[in-house]
Design a protein around this motif. Sequence first.
Motif, short mmCIF file in Angstrom:
data_model
loop_
_atom_site.label_atom_id
_atom_site.label_comp_id
_atom_site.label_asym_id
_atom_site.label_seq_id
_atom_site.Cartn_x
_atom_site.Cartn_y
_atom_site.Cartn_z
N PHE A 42 -39.96 20.16 -21.18
CA PHE A 42 -40.65 18.98 -21.58
C PHE A 42 -39.84 17.76 -20.53
O PHE A 42 -40.86 16.98 -20.01
CB PHE A 42 -39.96 18.68 -22.80
CG PHE A 42 -40.54 17.18 -23.28
CD1 PHE A 42 -41.84 16.73 -23.88
CD2 PHE A 42 -39.50 15.85 -23.13
CE1 PHE A 42 -42.18 15.74 -24.20
CE2 PHE A 42 -39.91 14.94 -23.62
CZ PHE A 42 -41.27 14.66 -24.10
N GLY A 43 -38.67 17.98 -20.13
CA GLY A 43 -38.26 17.07 -19.01
C GLY A 43 -39.03 16.95 -17.99
O GLY A 43 -39.54 15.97 -17.40
N PRO A 44 -39.14 18.26 -17.17
CA PRO A 44 -39.94 18.22 -15.89
C PRO A 44 -41.34 17.76 -15.96
O PRO A 44 -41.92 17.13 -14.99
CB PRO A 44 -40.01 19.52 -15.49
CG PRO A 44 -38.73 20.15 -15.96
CD PRO A 44 -38.44 19.44 -17.37
N PRO A 51 -44.65 9.38 -19.48
CA PRO A 51 -44.13 9.81 -20.82
C PRO A 51 -45.52 10.11 -21.70
O PRO A 51 -45.36 11.09 -22.61
CB PRO A 51 -43.51 8.51 -21.23
CG PRO A 51 -43.47 7.62 -20.25
CD PRO A 51 -44.11 7.92 -18.93
N SER A 52 -46.74 9.25 -21.59
CA SER A 52 -47.68 9.45 -22.48
C SER A 52 -48.41 10.77 -22.12
O SER A 52 -48.77 11.46 -23.04
CB SER A 52 -48.51 8.16 -22.51
OG SER A 52 -49.16 7.88 -21.14
N PHE A 53 -48.90 10.79 -20.77
CA PHE A 53 -49.58 12.08 -20.23
C PHE A 53 -48.78 13.36 -20.43
O PHE A 53 -49.27 14.35 -20.83
CB PHE A 53 -49.98 11.68 -18.88
CG PHE A 53 -51.33 12.65 -18.82
CD1 PHE A 53 -52.47 12.88 -19.33
CD2 PHE A 53 -50.86 13.64 -17.44
CE1 PHE A 53 -53.22 13.67 -19.10
CE2 PHE A 53 -52.09 14.46 -17.18
CZ PHE A 53 -53.26 14.66 -17.96
N GLY A 54 -47.65 13.18 -20.30
CA GLY A 54 -46.60 14.24 -20.19
C GLY A 54 -46.51 14.63 -21.72
O GLY A 54 -46.51 15.94 -22.00
N ALA A 55 -46.19 13.80 -22.57
CA ALA A 55 -46.35 14.37 -23.94
C ALA A 55 -47.47 14.89 -24.47
O ALA A 55 -47.28 15.78 -25.29
CB ALA A 55 -45.89 12.77 -24.84
N ALA A 56 -48.78 14.25 -24.00
CA ALA A 56 -50.11 14.99 -24.32
C ALA A 56 -50.00 16.31 -23.76
O ALA A 56 -50.52 17.35 -24.54
CB ALA A 56 -51.05 14.13 -23.83
N ILE A 57 -49.53 16.54 -22.68
CA ILE A 57 -49.68 17.95 -21.96
C ILE A 57 -48.51 18.85 -22.67
O ILE A 57 -49.01 20.04 -23.11
CB ILE A 57 -49.22 18.03 -20.54
CG1 ILE A 57 -50.27 17.32 -19.63
CG2 ILE A 57 -48.91 19.24 -19.86
CD1 ILE A 57 -50.03 16.99 -18.35
N VAL A 58 -47.63 18.44 -23.09
CA VAL A 58 -46.62 19.56 -23.98
C VAL A 58 -47.24 19.42 -25.26
O VAL A 58 -47.04 20.95 -25.79
CB VAL A 58 -45.20 18.70 -23.91
CG1 VAL A 58 -44.17 19.19 -24.92
CG2 VAL A 58 -44.49 18.68 -22.80
N ALA A 59 -47.79 18.60 -26.03
CA ALA A 59 -48.34 18.77 -27.30
C ALA A 59 -49.69 19.82 -27.26
O ALA A 59 -49.64 20.65 -28.07
CB ALA A 59 -48.70 17.72 -28.03
N ILE A 60 -50.35 19.75 -26.30
CA ILE A 60 -51.37 20.63 -26.08
C ILE A 60 -50.97 22.15 -25.99
O ILE A 60 -51.44 22.99 -26.52
CB ILE A 60 -52.49 19.98 -25.16
CG1 ILE A 60 -53.10 18.97 -25.43
CG2 ILE A 60 -53.50 21.22 -24.62
CD1 ILE A 60 -54.02 18.36 -24.50
#
Length: 139
Positions: A42-44, A51-60
């Motif tokens: 999640f961190g990298p 924050p927003s696009f990274g969270a979406a990538i991690v969720a998907i």
Amino acid sequence: KRFEVTDPAKLTWFEWFYGLACFLERNIVYPAVFMSALTIGFGPIVRKFGPSFGAAIVAICGLKMMRSGYSRNSQQFVLVSFTVLLFEYDYSCRSPTHGQFCSESFPVDYFFISIFLLKFHELVLKVKFALVYIAPWRS
């Protein structure tokens, strides 16, 4: 009457153990491995994509990993091991100047490798079907 079954079928100890092992693998081992990979990755991902696009990538990626862990349980060992071997050893490609890897993190790598390997498996099955049912030696 001599060869007819009279008693209900009984599970042997190794069949019961195999069922228990599959249950534990599907419900404990794979979710623990995937949640650990999501926590570590999640961190990298957030640092690179925001924050927003990274969270979406991690969720998907997390939804894909958890869903495939339950629906394609027999193929998970191949997918996880191929992802680790490919991106940890083959494509680690450390740049001498930057020290960066070619891979993002395990969840993103697993996401793309699972799509690629499953599509490749479907292609192999279609080619086998074509070779068997459209036999070139029948002409």
